[in-house]
Write a protein that holds these residues in place. Sequence first.
Motif, PDB file in Angstrom:
ATOM      1  N   UNK A  59       8.823  -2.994  -7.588  1.00 34.57           N
ATOM      2  CA  UNK A  59       9.284  -2.880  -8.973  1.00 34.57           C
ATOM      3  C   UNK A  59       8.772  -1.604  -9.631  1.00 34.57           C
ATOM      4  N   UNK A  60       7.529  -1.236  -9.311  1.00 36.16           N
ATOM      5  CA  UNK A  60       6.956  -0.023  -9.896  1.00 36.16           C
ATOM      6  C   UNK A  60       7.691   1.209  -9.392  1.00 36.16           C
ATOM      7  N   UNK A  61       8.056   1.207  -8.112  1.00 36.32           N
ATOM      8  CA  UNK A  61       8.806   2.335  -7.563  1.00 36.32           C
ATOM      9  C   UNK A  61      10.159   2.456  -8.256  1.00 36.32           C
ATOM     10  N   UNK A  62      10.807   1.329  -8.489  1.00 34.46           N
ATOM     11  CA  UNK A  62      12.155   1.333  -9.061  1.00 34.46           C
ATOM     12  C   UNK A  62      12.138   1.684 -10.542  1.00 34.46           C
ATOM     13  N   UNK A  63      11.170   1.119 -11.276  1.00 34.08           N
ATOM     14  CA  UNK A  63      11.198   1.242 -12.734  1.00 34.08           C
ATOM     15  C   UNK A  63      10.060   2.083 -13.314  1.00 34.08           C
ATOM     16  N   UNK A  89      16.055  -7.343  -1.709  1.00 35.22           N
ATOM     17  CA  UNK A  89      16.910  -6.369  -2.378  1.00 35.22           C
ATOM     18  C   UNK A  89      16.081  -5.288  -3.072  1.00 35.22           C
ATOM     19  N   UNK A  90      15.003  -5.710  -3.750  1.00 41.10           N
ATOM     20  CA  UNK A  90      14.153  -4.741  -4.448  1.00 41.10           C
ATOM     21  C   UNK A  90      13.391  -3.868  -3.454  1.00 41.10           C
ATOM     22  N   UNK A  91      12.915  -4.471  -2.382  1.00 39.64           N
ATOM     23  CA  UNK A  91      12.221  -3.698  -1.362  1.00 39.64           C
ATOM     24  C   UNK A  91      13.158  -2.669  -0.729  1.00 39.64           C
ATOM     25  N   UNK A  92      14.404  -3.038  -0.546  1.00 40.17           N
ATOM     26  CA  UNK A  92      15.372  -2.109   0.023  1.00 40.17           C
ATOM     27  C   UNK A  92      15.573  -0.902  -0.902  1.00 40.17           C
ATOM     28  N   UNK A  93      15.679  -1.154  -2.209  1.00 41.15           N
ATOM     29  CA  UNK A  93      15.814  -0.054  -3.161  1.00 41.15           C
ATOM     30  C   UNK A  93      14.584   0.846  -3.135  1.00 41.15           C
ATOM     31  N   UNK A  94      13.417   0.216  -3.149  1.00 36.82           N
ATOM     32  CA  UNK A  94      12.174   0.989  -3.171  1.00 36.82           C
ATOM     33  C   UNK A  94      11.999   1.794  -1.886  1.00 36.82           C
ATOM     34  N   UNK A 138      14.683  -6.210   7.425  1.00 38.72           N
ATOM     35  CA  UNK A 138      16.086  -5.931   7.745  1.00 38.72           C
ATOM     36  C   UNK A 138      16.789  -5.239   6.573  1.00 38.72           C
ATOM     37  N   UNK A 139      16.505  -5.704   5.350  1.00 35.53           N
ATOM     38  CA  UNK A 139      17.138  -5.107   4.172  1.00 35.53           C
ATOM     39  C   UNK A 139      16.686  -3.668   3.980  1.00 35.53           C
ATOM     40  N   UNK A 140      15.404  -3.409   4.175  1.00 32.51           N
ATOM     41  CA  UNK A 140      14.900  -2.046   4.033  1.00 32.51           C
ATOM     42  C   UNK A 140      15.502  -1.127   5.089  1.00 32.51           C
ATOM     43  N   UNK A 141      15.518  -1.589   6.336  1.00 34.72           N
ATOM     44  CA  UNK A 141      16.064  -0.773   7.417  1.00 34.72           C
ATOM     45  C   UNK A 141      17.545  -0.478   7.194  1.00 34.72           C
ATOM     46  N   UNK A 142      18.289  -1.478   6.714  1.00 32.36           N
ATOM     47  CA  UNK A 142      19.723  -1.291   6.472  1.00 32.36           C
ATOM     48  C   UNK A 142      19.958  -0.282   5.358  1.00 32.36           C
ATOM     49  N   UNK A 143      19.142  -0.353   4.303  1.00 37.05           N
ATOM     50  CA  UNK A 143      19.298   0.586   3.192  1.00 37.05           C
ATOM     51  C   UNK A 143      19.010   2.008   3.641  1.00 37.05           C
ATOM     52  N   UNK A 144      18.002   2.176   4.464  1.00 32.14           N
ATOM     53  CA  UNK A 144      17.670   3.512   4.958  1.00 32.14           C
ATOM     54  C   UNK A 144      18.778   4.052   5.853  1.00 32.14           C
ATOM     55  N   UNK A 145      19.267   3.205   6.742  1.00 34.06           N
ATOM     56  CA  UNK A 145      20.335   3.641   7.647  1.00 34.06           C
ATOM     57  C   UNK A 145      21.602   3.978   6.868  1.00 34.06           C
ATOM     58  N   UNK A 146      21.914   3.160   5.876  1.00 33.85           N
ATOM     59  CA  UNK A 146      23.125   3.381   5.080  1.00 33.85           C
ATOM     60  C   UNK A 146      23.123   4.747   4.398  1.00 33.85           C
TER      61      UNK A 146
END
Length: 352
Positions: A59-63, A89-94, A138-146
């Motif tokens: 959350x700190x990274x995002x906001x 979802x938040x971890x993926x954004x961060x 998995x969510x973090x890895x997918x966000x990075x790959x995307x």
Amino acid sequence: MSQPSVTAQTAKKPRHPCVPGDLRLSVAPMMDWTDTHCRVFHRLLAPHARLYTEMVHANAVIHGDRARLLAMDPVEHPVALQLGGSEPELLAQAARIGAEYGFDEINLNCGCPSDRVQAGRFGACLMREPQLVADSVAAMAAALEQHGLDVSVTVKCRLGVDDDHDWDRFLAFIDTVAAAGCRMFVIHARNAWLKGLSPKENREVPPLRYDWAYRLKQERNQLQIVVNGGIATQDEATQHLVHTDGAMLGRAAYHDPYLLHRLDVAWFGGELKTRGELLRALRPYVESQLARGVYLKHIAKHLLGLFAGERGGRAFRQVLSEGAHKPGADWSLIEHALSLTESFQDARVDAA
């Protein structure tokens, strides 16, 4: 050949993917300690070590104030961002933000036992929710790959929580998370007690069981395993390399930072430099930070252990501790502390 100054290395270095050779030596993420000033100092001492940020909540990274929270000097590479959180979802954004800022690795904290962290449902208590950790990875890895970001997602964990000493449960946690794409685990080779022990006690009271990390590497050889916890000497660190891919130093690296330099030279080669040579190479960085308005105290606190156990070490710490917080404190204070300490050592040589 003299040690290059930090600010001479201004060009951004290429990313360093997680490969076994990079993992032999690393410095643990430590709250209130491993900020960018600390990491720049450690990079001078150990050119080949993998460095980690303090834990930052997703959350700190995002906001939050990213310029402060994700501050990083180009010389720090390879450097990993450690995230806290439990919402995929938040971890993926961060993770995406961290990778775009240039971090070479995104590490998920599954080992911190503090009450505040537990209240947020992250840290060590996540070891009781392996599927949630797997979903987060998995969510973090997918966000990075995307987003075309070639950055590894890794996990730092304990052996278990409270009085859970079940090997099969620990292995199931690792296997579940590995199946989601995590190939590297940093194992703090203790349990985390979620009730009754402070974070400091959790680093000291639960017994160390390095054999579990060794066994994990034997049984899951395809994974990269780094061992952490209680490593205090060069011999201890070297012994871990017989059984795992690397040794991660925490408090020892902070309180006796010259140990990092000795390990880096012993494991990767190079010239062993004196403490004075290494510290004076930091001068351009210190002066550049002071010019930007950074107070000397924020840098000097990371230098206090440089002469740990050495003649004159107490004088070195005293000069910096008493003077670095004063208005106008600059490099001359560090030079004074260093010269005073070297005079103690010269006197010892003369006496001999």
